[in-house]
Design an enzyme around this catalytic site. Structure first.
Site: not given
Length: 560
Positions: A249, A285, A369, A374, A421, A423, A486, A491
């Site tokens: 990130e 951007e 990443h 979920p 990460d 997740n 995390n 969470f």
């Protein structure tokens, strides 16, 4: 008069897109019959109403911690005791039409509150602690002699949220700095001969565009501000002083204008790639697209080659006509980033190897990443499968570059550090696949979707009932060592990982978890926090890498 009645609530999801159903104003009362009692029927009353000219409340009330709604309106109450904070399950609290001149600061600890009605009292001010009620949707303050400052904010569009934000931003931070995280020793380093010893860090820094009030309403705006947080992040990186740093990130502009210059001053160099969407954006951007970065201490390592793995492109290349691969996996533009490093003289302890060819050891470092949602556990698992297959190709290419013309090498010929990460919780298919090296083709995480045909060529096995990878890797952190990486309100779990080649490396020690007692004592419901700049905690492991020749004969590594 005491009475009880039922209601229905829907609580906040991890994504903060919660639905709230207020209590029915036409409450119906029910009483259990003597027959029900005789039959052993149990009552459940999450709501309580106390009406009448009540001036004082029994201390027994504060023991009813199961209550979700409490109606104390229409009484003669002049004060609410601090013990109200013990009713931590409250979602609805009505204190209207009393004689309250002040409120206890402890009211701010009732972070489940969605409605707080204080109409028709004598309140001239509000405790700043009310700003901690980040779930609050309705704040009733009509007919109170409040200050003009408060009234001015309330009359603005979205006044309740602006007032809560104002109160939280002006609330003094009373929490002390968290104590140093404990270093957990795992193994004694070798003293008898030269070895490579280095530390590796994995850290999701929470990029600016995701650090919003909607997601992290419990954190003051000034502590969410990137200028404030980035100082804490780089101080944390410097304090941990890792030899290899993997970050997730990281916004493109922040890599080139902040992280790279700052860490170059500390003796690092680094590589970076944004998510694939950056390719479709304008230059302006593109600056705000986040991605992954790898930094390495130049005294210890030299960069040989970098590799970008775009899961969108890999999904398209491996779709084999699968609609699910195209519609579910290809649309997620997460990436993996790998660096083939080579050790330098500075990485060695106990002197240098007698054989000069052993000084420059190859090391493959990868960070990724993985998709967050979920509901897309199939996508997470396939992204990891594609990643491991690409790492196998990198090892083969790297081995060929070290010795052109050699036979196809073993995937474990070059040591691997895999950080990121992911997740994914420890019991997920992602972690099962990485840890065991295999996963059933019928694993529930595939959601019975049509992946079997297109995933077979990503597998190291020709078996039809399972998919495998050929790396032998272990997790550096067990579940017990780090219960959560995390830490947010909605969470708390372990989703960040460091995996390593257990044939080549031994973990000597690692950084333990943040003291949970500090979190409890200071009522830290989630991060970021003024003292904690990200919602993730960094992982740090020290490794000893055994020396081996990177020359390959018939695919085998020649060891000393």
């Amino acid at each position: 008069m005491w009475s009880n009645f039922g209601s229905k609530w829907e609580f906040m999801s991890r994504n903060n897109k919660d639905k709230y159903d207020p209590p029915n104003p036409r409450r119906t009362h029910s009483f259990m019959s003597t027959e029900d009692v005789a039959m052993g029927k149990k009552s459940h009353w999450p709501e309580l109403e106390i009406t009448g000219p009540i001036c004082n409340l029994s201390p027994q009330l504060w023991r009813l911690s199961h209550l979700t709604s409490l109606y104390l309106n229409g009484n003669h109450l002049t004060r609410i005791p601090p013990d109200i904070a013990r009713l931590h399950s409250l979602v609805y609290l009505d204190l209207s039409c009393n004689k309250l001149r002040s409120l206890p600061s402890e009211l701010g600890d009732l972070v489940m509150l969605r409605e707080l009605l204080l109409n028709n009292n004598y309140l001239r001010g509000l405790p700043l602690e009310l700003g901690k009620l980040f779930k609050l949707q309705t704040l009733g303050l009509k007919n109170n002699p409040l200050s003009t400052d408060i009234l001015a904010i309330l009359t603005e569009p979205n006044g309740t949220q602006k007032l809560l934000m104002y109160l939280l931003d002006h609330l003094a931070v009373t929490a002390t700095q968290p104590p140093e995280r404990e270093w957990l020793s795992l193994s004694m380093p070798t003293r008898s001969h030269p070895v490579c010893v280095f530390t590796v860090m994995c850290y999701n820094v929470l990029c600016d565009k995701y650090a919003t009030r909607q997601m992290y309403g419990y954190c003051p705006n000034w502590a969410l501000n990137w200028e404030y947080r980035r100082k804490g992040i780089v101080n944390e990186i410097r304090h941990l002083n890792a030899d290899i740093i993997t970050l997730q990130e990281v916004e493109t502009e922040q890599f080139f204008n902040f992280f790279l210059p700052e860490l170059k001053n500390d003796g690092y160099d680094g590589i970076f790639s944004p998510k694939s969407r950056a390719k479709t954006m304008s230059e302006n951007e593109r600056k705000f697209v986040d991605g992954c970065a790898i930094f390495y201490r130049t005294q210890k390592f030299r960069l040989i080659k970098e590799h970008l793995m775009e899961f969108t492109q890999l999904a398209m290349a491996n779709a084999e006509g699968s609609d699910d691969m195209l519609n579910r996996v290809m649309t997620k533009d997460n990436i993996g980033l790998a660096a083939v490093l080579e050790t330098k003289e500075g990485a060695w302890m106990n002197g240098l190897p007698a054989d000069p060819s052993l000084i420059h050891q190859p090391l493959l470092v990868c960070t990724a990443h993985i998709h967050w949602d979920p509901e897309f556990c199939d996508v997470k698992l396939i992204q990891i499968m594609m990643l491991m297959n690409e790492l196998k190709n990198i090892v083969e290419d790297s081995a060929q570059s070290f010795r052109p013309g050699s036979h196809k090498p073993d995937s474990n010929a070059i040591p691997l550090l895999l950080c990121g990460d992911f997740n994914s919780l420890p019991e997920s298919g992602v972690i099962e696949f990485l840890t065991s090296g295999r996963i059933s083709s019928n694993h529930p995480d595939f959601k019975e979707l049509s992946y079997k045909g297109c995933l077979q060529k990503l597998s190291s096995s020709e078996k039809q009932n399972e998919f495998t990878h050929s790396f032998k890797v272990s997790r550096a952190y067990s579940n017990e060592m780090m219960p959560f990486t995390n830490y947010t309100y909605d969470f708390k779990g372990a989703i960040d990982y460091i995996f390593y080649s257990d044939q080549h490396m031994v973990p000597l020690g690692l950084l333990g978890p943040l003291d949970p007692e500090w979190l409890r004592e200071h009522k830290v419901v989630g991060c970021p926090h003024p003292h904690i700049p990200s919602d993730h905690f960094p992982l740090l492991v020290e490794f000893e890498m055994t020396s081996h020749k990177h020359h390959l004969t018939n695919g085998m590594v020649l060891r000393r």
